[in-house]
Design an enzyme around this catalytic site. Structure first.
Site, mmCIF file in Angstrom:
data_model
loop_
_atom_site.group_PDB
_atom_site.id
_atom_site.type_symbol
_atom_site.label_atom_id
_atom_site.label_comp_id
_atom_site.label_asym_id
_atom_site.label_seq_id
_atom_site.Cartn_x
_atom_site.Cartn_y
_atom_site.Cartn_z
ATOM 1 N N GLU A 31 0.847 -1.206 0.000
ATOM 2 C CA GLU A 31 0.000 0.000 0.000
ATOM 3 C C GLU A 31 0.880 1.252 0.000
ATOM 4 O OE1 GLU A 31 -1.916 0.413 3.820
ATOM 5 O OE2 GLU A 31 -3.339 1.916 3.100
ATOM 6 N N ASN A 101 -6.408 6.812 -1.649
ATOM 7 C CA ASN A 101 -5.433 5.754 -1.388
ATOM 8 C C ASN A 101 -5.769 4.649 -2.398
ATOM 9 O OD1 ASN A 101 -3.827 3.746 -0.316
ATOM 10 N ND2 ASN A 101 -4.344 4.219 1.806
ATOM 11 N N LYS A 118 -9.313 2.855 -1.966
ATOM 12 C CA LYS A 118 -9.603 2.262 -0.651
ATOM 13 C C LYS A 118 -10.919 2.759 -0.076
ATOM 14 C CE LYS A 118 -7.136 1.625 3.764
ATOM 15 N NZ LYS A 118 -5.825 1.908 4.402
ATOM 16 N N GLU A 137 -5.327 8.972 7.973
ATOM 17 C CA GLU A 137 -5.835 8.570 6.647
ATOM 18 C C GLU A 137 -7.163 9.240 6.326
ATOM 19 O OE1 GLU A 137 -5.704 4.618 4.724
ATOM 20 O OE2 GLU A 137 -4.643 4.061 6.546
ATOM 21 N N CYS A 165 -5.323 -2.881 2.569
ATOM 22 C CA CYS A 165 -5.076 -2.870 4.010
ATOM 23 C C CYS A 165 -6.295 -3.089 4.886
ATOM 24 C CB CYS A 165 -4.340 -1.585 4.385
ATOM 25 S SG CYS A 165 -3.571 -1.735 6.008
ATOM 26 N N ASN A 190 -0.160 -1.606 5.200
ATOM 27 C CA ASN A 190 0.847 -1.027 6.110
ATOM 28 C C ASN A 190 0.228 -1.070 7.494
ATOM 29 O OD1 ASN A 190 2.445 -0.049 3.974
ATOM 30 N ND2 ASN A 190 1.237 1.811 3.867
HETATM 31 N N1 CDV Z 1 -3.108 1.303 6.461
HETATM 32 C C1 CDV Z 1 -4.101 0.715 7.158
HETATM 33 O O1 CDV Z 1 -5.245 0.644 6.691
HETATM 34 N N2 CDV Z 1 -3.773 0.247 8.383
HETATM 35 C C2 CDV Z 1 -4.763 -0.327 9.270
HETATM 36 C C3 CDV Z 1 -4.508 -0.099 10.723
HETATM 37 C C4 CDV Z 1 -3.612 0.884 11.096
HETATM 38 C C5 CDV Z 1 -5.826 -0.067 11.464
HETATM 39 C C6 CDV Z 1 -4.867 -1.835 9.151
HETATM 40 O O2 CDV Z 1 -5.990 -2.310 9.115
HETATM 41 O O3 CDV Z 1 -3.870 -2.518 9.187
#
Ligand code: CDV
Length: 307
Positions: A31, A101, A118, A137, A165, A190
């Site tokens: 990501e 994103n 996203k 974010e 993510c 991430n």
């Molecule tokens: N980049 C993300 O979406 N990270 C989220 C965390 C930080 C809640 C994840 O779901 O891994």
């Protein structure tokens, strides 16, 4: 803040070509790979003003689609003769400050086939002086507006979906794509080793929840899931890494084991999920959507007792 768009594009292209040389036919990168940046704002002492300034810098360094970075990535995909999925920070050039994103999907002919923005953005958009770091974010990005789509891969033979993510923690993400006949989902992520909102949560549990979400999604939909992480220390905080390839049986078949740059690969049997999708999770036969209406109608919990 490492917002170097050129360097991260060059690194991505080098890794894609290398993976292609090693025989990979589907390649996933993490990501937010271009420009390399922390998705959250890791400063204990950060103020709203600092976050706003970062927001402006991030916009300046983000990627336009189409644009030169997309062209370079397409060329790398073509040289590698592989399908490639990579996370970028996408800016809307005509609307200053608007970013998504995004994950971009290329074919082996170098063409960008599709993109995903996203949907489940985690974090907060305000300044919280009492948390160890700001996860902004929700401040930097708009909620994705393209839905969960599925594209063709290997001529017409396989269908691939994408998410990013935090999306992986939501079963709805995978079910929607599976209802569109996805057979493989590729995602970048991430994830910090610490939960900013629950500091008591130990890092091993973070990794466990990550694996649990992906393994359940793979099995419950009979699909391959490929998840690629940023790993190691970033801006003073640890990211837990743990890239994995999960088979439609829910079994992990390849796993990242270090906190360095690392390549994991597996020779996936793309027919493996068929028996799961034809038996236990034969959707057409066994799903009962008349009892699932609340899932699309209600966002949060409301007490709704039957007695
Ligand atoms: N980049 C993300 O979406 N990270 C989220 C965390 C930080 C809640 C994840 O779901 O891994």
């Amino acid at each position: 803040m490492f917002l170097d768009r050129e360097a991260s594009t060059a690194k991505a292209c080098r890794l894609i070509r290398e993976a292609g040389k090693n025989g990979a036919r589907v390649i996933g990168l993490p990501e937010g790979f271009i420009p390399a940046h922390p998705v959250w704002f890791h400063h204990h002492a950060a103020t709203s003003a600092v976050a706003n300034k970062f927001s402006v810098e991030l916009f300046k360094n983000s990627v336009e689609i189409p644009g030169p970075e997309i062209t370079a990535l397409g060329e790398a995909a073509r040289d590698a003769n592989a399908y490639v999925v990579i996370g970028v920070c996408e800016k809307m050039p005509n609307t200053i400050g608007t970013m998504f994103n995004t994950q971009v999907y290329f074919g082996p002919d170098g063409r960008m086939i599709g993109k995903y923005r996203k949907v489940h953005l985690p974090g907060h958009d305000d300044h919280r002086p009492n948390v160890p770091y700001q996860h902004l974010e929700k401040k930097y990005f708009e909620v994705g507006n393209l839905g969960f789509n599925v594209w063709k891969m290997f001529k017409d033979e396989v269908r691939i979906g994408q998410c990013i993510c935090n999306d992986r923690r939501w079963p709805e993400t995978f079910r929607v794509m599976s209802l569109k006949a996805a057979e493989m989902v590729v995602l970048g992520y991430n994830t910090p080793s610490d939960n900013v909102y629950a500091p008591h949560e130990p890092p091993y549990l973070r990794v466990f929840h990550h694996m649990l979400s992906l393994q359940a999604a793979a099995y419950q939909n009979g699909i391959w899931v490929i998840a690629t992480a940023k790993a190691g220390k970033e801006d003073g905080f640890w990211l837990h890494g743990g890239s994995v390839i999960v088979a439609p049986t829910g079994e992990i078949v390849a796993k990242g084991t270090t906190e360095e740059d690392e390549v994991i690969s597996y020779d996936c049997d793309l027919g493996l999920g068929e028996y799961i999708r034809n038996t236990t999770f034969n959707f057409a036969k066994h799903r009962r959507p008349e009892h699932y209406k609340l899932i699309s109608e209600r966002t949060g919990v409301e007490i709704d007792l039957a007695n």
